[in-house]
Design an enzyme around this catalytic site. Structure first.
Site, PDB file in Angstrom:
ATOM      1  N   ASN A   6      -5.060   6.935  -1.913  1.00 27.41           N
ATOM      2  CA  ASN A   6      -4.270   6.700  -0.701  1.00 27.41           C
ATOM      3  C   ASN A   6      -3.092   7.685  -0.684  1.00 27.41           C
ATOM      4  O   ASN A   6      -2.255   7.667  -1.599  1.00 27.41           O
ATOM      5  CB  ASN A   6      -3.775   5.242  -0.716  1.00 27.41           C
ATOM      6  CG  ASN A   6      -2.937   4.902   0.506  1.00 27.41           C
ATOM      7  OD1 ASN A   6      -2.082   5.690   0.922  1.00 27.41           O
ATOM      8  ND2 ASN A   6      -3.155   3.737   1.085  1.00 27.41           N
ATOM      9  N   HIS A   9       1.943   8.142   1.243  1.00 23.73           N
ATOM     10  CA  HIS A   9       3.336   8.452   0.914  1.00 23.73           C
ATOM     11  C   HIS A   9       3.646   9.947   0.893  1.00 23.73           C
ATOM     12  O   HIS A   9       4.814  10.331   0.845  1.00 23.73           O
ATOM     13  CB  HIS A   9       3.747   7.749  -0.380  1.00 23.73           C
ATOM     14  CG  HIS A   9       3.748   6.259  -0.201  1.00 23.73           C
ATOM     15  ND1 HIS A   9       4.413   5.649   0.851  1.00 23.73           N
ATOM     16  CD2 HIS A   9       3.130   5.275  -0.885  1.00 23.73           C
ATOM     17  CE1 HIS A   9       4.212   4.345   0.781  1.00 23.73           C
ATOM     18  NE2 HIS A   9       3.440   4.098  -0.253  1.00 23.73           N
ATOM     19  N   ARG A  17      12.009  13.803   6.574  1.00 23.91           N
ATOM     20  CA  ARG A  17      12.730  14.978   7.042  1.00 23.91           C
ATOM     21  C   ARG A  17      12.352  15.379   8.475  1.00 23.91           C
ATOM     22  O   ARG A  17      13.185  15.806   9.248  1.00 23.91           O
ATOM     23  CB  ARG A  17      12.460  16.152   6.085  1.00 23.91           C
ATOM     24  CG  ARG A  17      12.951  17.506   6.534  1.00 23.91           C
ATOM     25  CD  ARG A  17      14.473  17.546   6.776  1.00 23.91           C
ATOM     26  NE  ARG A  17      15.232  17.175   5.624  1.00 23.91           N
ATOM     27  CZ  ARG A  17      15.725  18.035   4.714  1.00 23.91           C
ATOM     28  NH1 ARG A  17      15.512  19.311   4.851  1.00 23.91           N
ATOM     29  NH2 ARG A  17      16.424  17.596   3.693  1.00 23.91           N
ATOM     30  N   HIS A  49      -3.516   5.334   6.169  1.00 24.30           N
ATOM     31  CA  HIS A  49      -3.236   4.204   7.052  1.00 24.30           C
ATOM     32  C   HIS A  49      -2.393   4.692   8.224  1.00 24.30           C
ATOM     33  O   HIS A  49      -1.233   5.067   8.035  1.00 24.30           O
ATOM     34  CB  HIS A  49      -2.460   3.139   6.251  1.00 24.30           C
ATOM     35  CG  HIS A  49      -2.198   1.881   7.001  1.00 24.30           C
ATOM     36  ND1 HIS A  49      -1.495   0.833   6.459  1.00 24.30           N
ATOM     37  CD2 HIS A  49      -2.534   1.488   8.247  1.00 24.30           C
ATOM     38  CE1 HIS A  49      -1.421  -0.150   7.339  1.00 24.30           C
ATOM     39  NE2 HIS A  49      -2.039   0.224   8.440  1.00 24.30           N
ATOM     40  N   ARG A  51      -0.406   3.485  10.812  1.00 25.21           N
ATOM     41  CA  ARG A  51       0.197   2.184  11.150  1.00 25.21           C
ATOM     42  C   ARG A  51       0.579   2.138  12.617  1.00 25.21           C
ATOM     43  O   ARG A  51       0.790   3.165  13.257  1.00 25.21           O
ATOM     44  CB  ARG A  51       1.445   1.953  10.297  1.00 25.21           C
ATOM     45  CG  ARG A  51       1.158   1.848   8.821  1.00 25.21           C
ATOM     46  CD  ARG A  51       2.432   1.568   8.080  1.00 25.21           C
ATOM     47  NE  ARG A  51       2.931   0.248   8.401  1.00 25.21           N
ATOM     48  CZ  ARG A  51       3.032  -0.744   7.523  1.00 25.21           C
ATOM     49  NH1 ARG A  51       2.705  -0.550   6.255  1.00 25.21           N
ATOM     50  NH2 ARG A  51       3.478  -1.910   7.877  1.00 25.21           N
ATOM     51  N   ARG A  55       4.859   4.955  10.945  1.00 26.05           N
ATOM     52  CA  ARG A  55       5.983   5.271  10.057  1.00 26.05           C
ATOM     53  C   ARG A  55       5.657   6.389   9.057  1.00 26.05           C
ATOM     54  O   ARG A  55       6.541   7.065   8.583  1.00 26.05           O
ATOM     55  CB  ARG A  55       6.480   4.031   9.327  1.00 26.05           C
ATOM     56  CG  ARG A  55       5.692   3.660   8.106  1.00 26.05           C
ATOM     57  CD  ARG A  55       6.389   2.593   7.303  1.00 26.05           C
ATOM     58  NE  ARG A  55       6.527   1.362   8.073  1.00 26.05           N
ATOM     59  CZ  ARG A  55       6.600   0.156   7.522  1.00 26.05           C
ATOM     60  NH1 ARG A  55       6.594   0.034   6.219  1.00 26.05           N
ATOM     61  NH2 ARG A  55       6.705  -0.918   8.253  1.00 26.05           N
ATOM     62  N   HIS A  56       4.365   6.540   8.722  1.00 27.80           N
ATOM     63  CA  HIS A  56       4.026   7.689   7.870  1.00 27.80           C
ATOM     64  C   HIS A  56       2.888   8.501   8.478  1.00 27.80           C
ATOM     65  O   HIS A  56       3.145   9.527   9.095  1.00 27.80           O
ATOM     66  CB  HIS A  56       3.819   7.307   6.399  1.00 27.80           C
ATOM     67  CG  HIS A  56       3.083   6.015   6.132  1.00 27.80           C
ATOM     68  ND1 HIS A  56       1.870   5.710   6.700  1.00 27.80           N
ATOM     69  CD2 HIS A  56       3.401   4.972   5.326  1.00 27.80           C
ATOM     70  CE1 HIS A  56       1.474   4.531   6.260  1.00 27.80           C
ATOM     71  NE2 HIS A  56       2.379   4.053   5.426  1.00 27.80           N
ATOM     72  N   GLU A  76      -7.296   2.901   6.888  1.00 24.86           N
ATOM     73  CA  GLU A  76      -6.735   1.550   6.933  1.00 24.86           C
ATOM     74  C   GLU A  76      -6.166   1.347   8.319  1.00 24.86           C
ATOM     75  O   GLU A  76      -5.474   2.229   8.845  1.00 24.86           O
ATOM     76  CB  GLU A  76      -5.599   1.414   5.927  1.00 24.86           C
ATOM     77  CG  GLU A  76      -6.054   1.128   4.542  1.00 24.86           C
ATOM     78  CD  GLU A  76      -4.863   0.971   3.620  1.00 24.86           C
ATOM     79  OE1 GLU A  76      -3.773   0.586   4.078  1.00 24.86           O
ATOM     80  OE2 GLU A  76      -5.033   1.268   2.446  1.00 24.86           O
ATOM     81  N   THR A 107       5.753  -9.305  -0.751  1.00 23.74           N
ATOM     82  CA  THR A 107       5.449 -10.621  -0.185  1.00 23.74           C
ATOM     83  C   THR A 107       4.262 -10.596   0.762  1.00 23.74           C
ATOM     84  O   THR A 107       3.771 -11.637   1.151  1.00 23.74           O
ATOM     85  CB  THR A 107       6.654 -11.187   0.589  1.00 23.74           C
ATOM     86  OG1 THR A 107       7.008 -10.258   1.600  1.00 23.74           O
ATOM     87  CG2 THR A 107       7.827 -11.455  -0.315  1.00 23.74           C
ATOM     88  N   GLU A 157     -11.998  -5.672   0.381  1.00 26.75           N
ATOM     89  CA  GLU A 157     -11.083  -5.086  -0.605  1.00 26.75           C
ATOM     90  C   GLU A 157     -10.156  -6.205  -1.047  1.00 26.75           C
ATOM     91  O   GLU A 157      -9.405  -6.757  -0.242  1.00 26.75           O
ATOM     92  CB  GLU A 157     -10.287  -3.921   0.001  1.00 26.75           C
ATOM     93  CG  GLU A 157      -9.336  -3.323  -1.042  1.00 26.75           C
ATOM     94  CD  GLU A 157      -8.626  -2.051  -0.579  1.00 26.75           C
ATOM     95  OE1 GLU A 157      -9.225  -1.269   0.183  1.00 26.75           O
ATOM     96  OE2 GLU A 157      -7.466  -1.862  -0.982  1.00 26.75           O
ATOM     97  N   HIS A 196      -4.012  -2.237  -4.251  1.00 24.58           N
ATOM     98  CA  HIS A 196      -2.601  -2.524  -3.985  1.00 24.58           C
ATOM     99  C   HIS A 196      -1.827  -2.750  -5.270  1.00 24.58           C
ATOM    100  O   HIS A 196      -2.106  -3.683  -6.018  1.00 24.58           O
ATOM    101  CB  HIS A 196      -2.381  -3.708  -3.039  1.00 24.58           C
ATOM    102  CG  HIS A 196      -1.105  -3.538  -2.251  1.00 24.58           C
ATOM    103  ND1 HIS A 196       0.135  -3.679  -2.826  1.00 24.58           N
ATOM    104  CD2 HIS A 196      -0.878  -3.168  -0.979  1.00 24.58           C
ATOM    105  CE1 HIS A 196       1.060  -3.424  -1.917  1.00 24.58           C
ATOM    106  NE2 HIS A 196       0.476  -3.089  -0.793  1.00 24.58           N
ATOM    107  N   HIS A 219       0.502   4.534  -4.368  1.00 19.36           N
ATOM    108  CA  HIS A 219       1.904   4.756  -4.717  1.00 19.36           C
ATOM    109  C   HIS A 219       2.104   5.340  -6.108  1.00 19.36           C
ATOM    110  O   HIS A 219       2.862   6.295  -6.294  1.00 19.36           O
ATOM    111  CB  HIS A 219       2.671   3.427  -4.567  1.00 19.36           C
ATOM    112  CG  HIS A 219       4.134   3.590  -4.725  1.00 19.36           C
ATOM    113  ND1 HIS A 219       4.751   3.517  -5.947  1.00 19.36           N
ATOM    114  CD2 HIS A 219       5.107   3.855  -3.828  1.00 19.36           C
ATOM    115  CE1 HIS A 219       6.047   3.725  -5.794  1.00 19.36           C
ATOM    116  NE2 HIS A 219       6.286   3.930  -4.515  1.00 19.36           N
TER     117      HIS A 219
END
Ligand code: PXP
Length: 245
Positions: A6, A9, A17, A49, A51, A55-56, A76, A107, A157, A196, A219
Site C-alpha cells: 500500500n 503514504h 507540500r 486508496h 478516499r 486526502r492522499h 481500496e 479505533t 480482507e 492493517h 505504513h
C-alpha cells in the site's frame, strides 16, 4: 504468501507540500516511481486508496499506476456510488471495500457488511460486472464473514488493526479471532487476505492464520523506506514472509 504494498503514504507526503496552490514544480514524491520501486523489491500487487476526501491518493494517481505499472492493482474504496464511478474508470484488478469515514487509525473497524447487505450486494454485482474482483475489509467476526459470502464477494480482507495495536492477552485473543474468521471464510469458499497495522515483528504470528494468501502492508514499509528505500523495505518484508513459511 503474496505481499500487496500500500503506497498511500507516498501521496500523503506529496500532498503535505503540493495540495492546493498551483505550482510550476513537479510534485514529489512520485506515486508511480514508488510503485515501480515496490515492484523491484518484490511486491506482488500495488494497493492504493482513493478516499472520498482525496486526502492522499487522487484518481489520477490510480489511473497512472494502472497505466504504467504491470502488477495487479488493488483499489481500496468506500462503498459509495461515487467511488463505484471511480472504480469503473480505473478498472483495477481488485477492489477492497472499506468503511468510509475512517478518521482514527486505532479505533476504526472493518466494514459492517452484515447491516448493509442489500446495498453492498449491489456494489459487488456492479464491480463484478466490470471484471473487478471484490474483497470486503471486515473485522474478524463470524457474522461479517458470513455476510461477505452472502453478498457474493469472493474475498475478504481481515482487519488486523486490533491485533497489531494490542499486547498481552488481548493480542492473543485477537489472533485467535483472526484464525477462527479465516477458517470460517475458507470453509465458505472465500479467499482470505489480511492487513492493517502489520509490522515486520508480527510476521511469525500472522503466518499462523490459516488459508491466508495475501497480506496488505503500507505504513511500516513507507516508514522503513525513509531509511533504506522502498525497494529494500519491501525486500525485507518479502524475506520475512518467505522465512516464516
Ligand atoms: N488494508 C486496508 C483495507 C487498509 O485500509 C490499510 C490502510 O490503508 C491497509 C491494509 C494497510 O495498513 P497499514 O498502512 O497500517 O499497513
Amino acid at each position: 504468501m503474496l505481499l500487496g504494498v500500500n503506497i498511500d503514504h507516498v501521496a500523503t507526503l506529496r500532498q503535505a507540500r503540493y495540495a492546493g496552490e498551483p505550482t510550476a514544480a513537479v510534485p514529489e514524491p512520485s506515486v508511480t516511481d514508488a510503485a515501480r520501486a515496490a515492484m523491484q523489491g518484490g511486491a506482488d500487487s500495488i494497493t492504493l486508496h482513493v478516499r472520498e476526501d482525496r486526502r492522499h491518493m487522487q484518481e489520477e494517481d490510480a489511473l497512472a499506476v494502472r497505466r504504467e505499472i504491470p502488477l495487479p492493482l488493488n483499489l481500496e474504496m468506500g462503498a459509495t456510488e461515487s467511488m463505484l464511478d471511480v472504480a469503473c474508470r480505473v478498472l483495477p484488478d481488485y477492489a477492497c471495500l472499506v468503511p468510509e469515514r475512517r478518521q482514527e487509525v486505532t479505533t476504526e473497524g472493518g466494514l459492517d457488511v452484515a447491516s448493509r447487505r442489500e446495498e453492498l450486494g449491489e456494489l459487488v454485482t456492479a464491480l463484478t460486472a466490470q471484471k473487478v474482483c471484490v474483497s470486503m475489509f471486515i473485522d474478524p467476526d463470524a457474522e461479517q464473514v458470513e455476510a461477505s459470502a452472502a453478498v457474493g464477494a469472493p474475498m475478504v480482507e481481515l482487519h488486523t488493526g486490533r491485533f497489531a495495536n494490542t499486547a498481552g492477552s488481548e493480542h492473543g485473543q485477537e489472533l485467535k479471532r483472526l484464525i477462527a474468521a479465516a477458517d470460517l471464510a475458507h470453509s465458505l469458499g472465500l479467499e482470505v487476505h489480511a492487513g492493517h497495522g502489520i509490522r515486520l515483528s508480527h510476521i511469525p504470528e500472522v503466518m499462523r492464520i490459516p488459508h491466508l494468501t495475501e497480506l496488505n502492508i503500507g505504513h511500516t514499509l513507507i516508514s522503513r523506506a525513509v531509511f533504506v528505500g522502498l525497494s529494500q523495505a519491501v525486500r525485507e518484508m518479502k524475506q520475512a514472509l518467505e522465512q516464516s513459511q
